[in-house]
Design an enzyme around this catalytic site. Structure first.
Site, PDB file in Angstrom:
ATOM      1  CE  LYS A 222      -4.404  -2.133   1.812  1.00 46.94           C
ATOM      2  NZ  LYS A 222      -5.732  -2.025   3.193  1.00 46.94           N
ATOM      3  NE  ARG A 256      -8.184  -8.243   0.838  1.00 43.84           N
ATOM      4  CZ  ARG A 256      -7.448  -7.525  -0.543  1.00 43.84           C
ATOM      5  NH1 ARG A 256      -6.395  -6.638   0.611  1.00 43.84           N
ATOM      6  NH2 ARG A 256      -7.849  -7.228  -1.089  1.00 43.84           N
TER       7      ARG A 256
END
Length: 275
Positions: A222, A256
């Site tokens: 991210k 995840r």
């Protein structure tokens, strides 16, 4: 903490952290390496996730990334998920499969008709749709989850740990009142938070254990990594590994990730799995 979730009558033990591999049946997810659209690509990715030690496969068909995700109709999202979930179930019938959607009607179809086991909702139960966009979908996600009796990943879009904890407590209470049983919390790194707020939440993430529910962390590649360290999603694997390790030490039960093999190694080296 000792946690279990009921997945279609199968009791899944989360006392040892699990890895969830990302499979995006979409052309515009922020990390190009996760985009899989053809039958062969979807099958290969599903098999790769399990062969590399992942236990869960998270299938999405609508990018909700901050900053420029394309609108996808409910019909198109449903069609993509029907296609992808059929392939995943054919290739990996015993895998735990979650569906990444904030739309209640799409979630219901995926569970009832397409074989999904878990609902993964990035909207915090309907606060947002696409990031920073008010949700306009029909139905109520909390009621849908309770009716379907499936595990539910509740992701926060709150900017601080204090507001996150307060909202989580209220939302879990509402879910319990409706009859929902298996709830997994996701602090929602990158959603509704500044760079500094992401790291402030991470630095105190162990406090989420006060809610006595398993925690999923989705931090893989991210922008909070490359905005701090430089580069872009393609160069952010080392930072991902580091922040996943921190998350495990602060009590995360599920990672995840895009890079399953590396995440499984991280779990092992952090003592979450036996050899």
């Amino acid at each position: 903490m000792q946690y279990t979730i009921n997945v279609r009558g199968r009791l899944v033990d989360l006392s040892q952290p699990m890895v969830m591999g990302i499979l995006n049946a979409t052309p515009d997810s922020f990390y190009s390496g996760s985009r899989k659209q053809t039958e062969a690509e979807i099958a290969d990715r599903a098999n790769q996730i399990i062969s590399e030690g992942g236990r869960m496969i998270d299938v999405g068909a609508f990018s909700t990334r901050p900053g420029g995700a394309m609108e996808v109709s409910e019909e198109e999202e449903t069609s993509r998920l029907k296609h992808a979930l059929a392939i995943v179930r054919r290739e990996q019938p015993d895998a735990i499969v979650s569906v990444d959607t904030y739309r209640p009607r799409v979630a219901r179809r995926c569970v009832e008709d397409f074989g999904a086991d878990i609902i993964n909702d990035v909207s915090e139960g309907g606060i947002t749709g696409i990031v920073d966009t008010p949700i306009h979908e029909e139905g109520d996600m909390f009621q849908t989850v309770a009716q379907l009796q499936v595990p539910y990943i509740l992701m926060s879009v709150q900017p601080t740990l204090e507001t996150m904890m307060k909202n989580f407590a209220d939302e879990v209470h509402r879910l319990r009142d409706l009859g929902a049983k298996d709830i997994i919390l996701d602090p929602g790194y990158g959603f509704g938070k500044t760079l500094d707020q992401n790291y402030e939440i991470l630095s105190h993430a162990e406090r989420l254990a006060e809610l006595e529910l398993p925690v999923l962390v989705g931090i893989s590649r991210k922008s909070m990594i490359f905005k701090k360290a430089g580069g872009d999603p393609t160069t952010s694997l080392p930072g991902t590994i580091a922040l996943n390790a921190v998350s495990l030490m602060k009590g995360a039960s599920i990672l995840r990730v895009h890079d399953v093999k590396e995440a499984v190694q991280t779990v092992v080296c952090c003592g979450g799995l036996s050899d």
